[in-house]
Design a protein around this motif. Structure first.
Motif, short mmCIF file in Angstrom:
data_model
loop_
_atom_site.label_atom_id
_atom_site.label_comp_id
_atom_site.label_asym_id
_atom_site.label_seq_id
_atom_site.Cartn_x
_atom_site.Cartn_y
_atom_site.Cartn_z
N SER A 2 28.96 17.53 24.84
CA SER A 2 28.28 16.37 24.26
C SER A 2 26.88 16.20 24.82
N GLY A 3 26.71 16.48 26.11
CA GLY A 3 25.39 16.35 26.72
C GLY A 3 24.39 17.30 26.09
N GLN A 4 24.80 18.55 25.90
CA GLN A 4 23.91 19.53 25.26
C GLN A 4 23.59 19.12 23.82
N LEU A 5 24.61 18.66 23.08
CA LEU A 5 24.40 18.31 21.69
C LEU A 5 23.57 17.04 21.53
N VAL A 6 23.68 16.10 22.47
CA VAL A 6 22.83 14.91 22.41
C VAL A 6 21.36 15.30 22.53
N ALA A 7 21.06 16.18 23.49
CA ALA A 7 19.68 16.64 23.66
C ALA A 7 19.19 17.38 22.41
N PHE A 8 20.05 18.24 21.86
CA PHE A 8 19.66 19.01 20.67
C PHE A 8 19.51 18.12 19.44
N HIS A 9 20.50 17.25 19.19
CA HIS A 9 20.45 16.41 18.00
C HIS A 9 19.29 15.42 18.04
N LEU A 10 19.01 14.87 19.21
CA LEU A 10 17.88 13.94 19.32
C LEU A 10 16.56 14.65 19.03
N THR A 11 16.37 15.83 19.63
CA THR A 11 15.15 16.60 19.39
C THR A 11 15.01 17.00 17.93
N SER A 12 16.10 17.53 17.36
CA SER A 12 16.07 17.98 15.97
C SER A 12 15.88 16.83 15.00
N MET A 13 16.49 15.68 15.33
CA MET A 13 16.38 14.51 14.45
C MET A 13 14.94 14.01 14.38
N ILE A 14 14.28 13.91 15.53
CA ILE A 14 12.88 13.46 15.58
C ILE A 14 11.99 14.48 14.86
N TRP A 15 12.21 15.75 15.14
CA TRP A 15 11.42 16.82 14.52
C TRP A 15 11.63 16.82 13.00
N CYS A 16 12.88 16.74 12.56
CA CYS A 16 13.19 16.76 11.12
C CYS A 16 12.60 15.55 10.42
N LEU A 17 12.69 14.38 11.05
CA LEU A 17 12.12 13.17 10.46
C LEU A 17 10.61 13.30 10.31
N TYR A 18 9.95 13.87 11.32
CA TYR A 18 8.51 14.09 11.25
C TYR A 18 8.16 15.01 10.08
N VAL A 19 8.94 16.07 9.90
CA VAL A 19 8.66 17.04 8.84
C VAL A 19 8.81 16.40 7.46
N VAL A 20 9.94 15.70 7.22
CA VAL A 20 10.18 15.15 5.89
C VAL A 20 9.21 14.03 5.56
N VAL A 21 8.75 13.30 6.58
CA VAL A 21 7.78 12.23 6.33
C VAL A 21 6.40 12.82 6.04
N THR A 22 5.96 13.76 6.86
CA THR A 22 4.62 14.34 6.67
C THR A 22 4.54 15.18 5.39
N GLU A 23 5.65 15.79 4.99
CA GLU A 23 5.64 16.58 3.76
C GLU A 23 5.88 15.72 2.52
N GLY A 24 6.23 14.44 2.71
CA GLY A 24 6.39 13.53 1.58
C GLY A 24 7.70 13.64 0.84
N TYR A 25 8.73 14.23 1.47
CA TYR A 25 10.01 14.39 0.79
C TYR A 25 10.78 13.07 0.67
N ILE A 26 10.52 12.14 1.59
CA ILE A 26 11.22 10.85 1.51
C ILE A 26 10.51 9.91 0.55
N SER A 27 9.19 9.87 0.61
CA SER A 27 8.43 8.98 -0.25
C SER A 27 8.48 9.42 -1.71
N ASN A 28 8.74 10.71 -1.96
CA ASN A 28 8.82 11.22 -3.33
C ASN A 28 10.11 12.01 -3.50
N PRO A 29 11.23 11.35 -3.80
CA PRO A 29 12.51 12.06 -3.92
C PRO A 29 12.51 13.14 -4.99
N ARG A 30 11.67 13.01 -6.01
CA ARG A 30 11.60 14.03 -7.06
C ARG A 30 11.18 15.39 -6.52
#
Length: 301
Positions: A77-105
């Motif tokens: 769980s300790g390893q996965l918490v570190a990985f999921h937190l890092t990936s979650m922040i990174w993934c959120l940054y990508v989808v926001v900057t690429e506009g995938y959330i603001s434009n679902p189409r």
């Protein structure tokens, strides 16, 4: 020559200049050379795994004095918490900057999405590298034999979903689904870590239960939106593997579309059933423990 070889390992390959209204944009597609880059980042993931284990988890373990079973689960769980937190922040940054959330189409428009921005391709390569590195880690971490089948299933499911989204040019949909999955998984493993330090603290498990249900509802809605309504409206419906169009023409067939949605619903239903079974078992153990404490208190009185 040395620099070119190093770039082959470190940086994503297959960059092309795509003409746009504002000029040219450098984007990427996939190929066999990606395996070399993934191999390099597998070694990076193994090193980072060892760093987190030695400088964080091992120090905490020595203070908690956990049993061997709990020690193994705490490390996982300790390893996965570190990985999921890092990936979650990174993934959120990508989808926001690429506009995938603001434009679902954008999740289905102009499919197939053969050309990827640098950050999208690099994210997928690192995700594949992490889950592939988890295979040798089963040996390095001396995981118990009875735990190996469960962890292998988890690794295989992640690899199939991530590689499938990457190879079938469904990277935009894959990013959103990964973000939802990692959000739920982060709260689950955080709840497990808190439970190891304080067995009576169940609050974070309750938070995870709410997050889990909400993310699964969003996941199912997203599948229905993209598969049921988005991909059937794609203009280029012809089968063309060379251009990365593998199956959008199939979604014009309502029978195929409904079959895929049925499989998705059945899979999500099985996940929800396991979740409900887990919650019922947890509540039963909690009430049994409370009853035992009351009986012990009454006998002492």
């Amino acid at each position: 020559v040395t620099a070119k070889t190093a770039f082959l390992f470190i940086l994503p390959q297959y960059n092309v200049s795509v003409p746009t209204a504002d000029g040219e944009l450098v984007q990427y597609h996939y190929g066999l050379k990606d395996l070399v880059t993934i191999l390099f980042y597998i070694f990076i993931a193994i090193i980072l795994h060892a760093v987190v284990q030695e400088y964080a988890l091992d120090k905490i373990n020595r203070r908690l004095h956990l049993s061997k079973v709990k020690h193994s689960k705490f490390n996982e769980s300790g390893q996965l918490v570190a990985f999921h937190l890092t990936s979650m922040i990174w993934c959120l940054y990508v989808v926001v900057t690429e506009g995938y959330i603001s434009n679902p189409r954008s999740l289905w428009e102009n499919y197939p999405h053969v050309y990827l921005p640098f950050q999208v391709k690099f994210f997928y390569l690192c995700q594949l590298a992490y889950w592939l590195h988890a295979l040798p880690e089963l040996y390095f971490q001396k995981v118990r034999k009875e735990e190996i089948p469960r962890q292998l299933r988890c690794i295989a499911l992640y690899l199939v979903h991530i590689a499938g989204a990457y190879l079938l040019n469904l990277t935009r949909l894959g990013l959103i689904l990964l973000l939802l999955q990692y959000l739920a998984e982060f709260f689950f493993h955080m709840a497990r870590l808190v439970c190891f330090t304080d067995e009576n603290n169940e609050k974070l498990f309750n938070v995870w239960a709410v997050v889990f249900v909400v993310t699964k509802l969003f996941t199912l809605t997203l599948y229905i939106l993209v598969i049921g309504f988005g991909l059937p409206r794609v203009e280029n419906q012809a089968l063309n593997p060379e251009r990365g169009n593998f199956f959008s023409f199939l979604f014009n067939n309502i029978l195929f579309r409904m079959s895929v949605l049925l499989l998705v619903c059945l899979f999500q239903a099985s996940v929800m059933w396991r979740f409900i079974h887990f919650q019922l078992r947890r509540w039963r153990e909690y009430w049994n423990e409370q009853s035992s404490r009351k009986r012990a208190a009454a006998a002492a009185g």
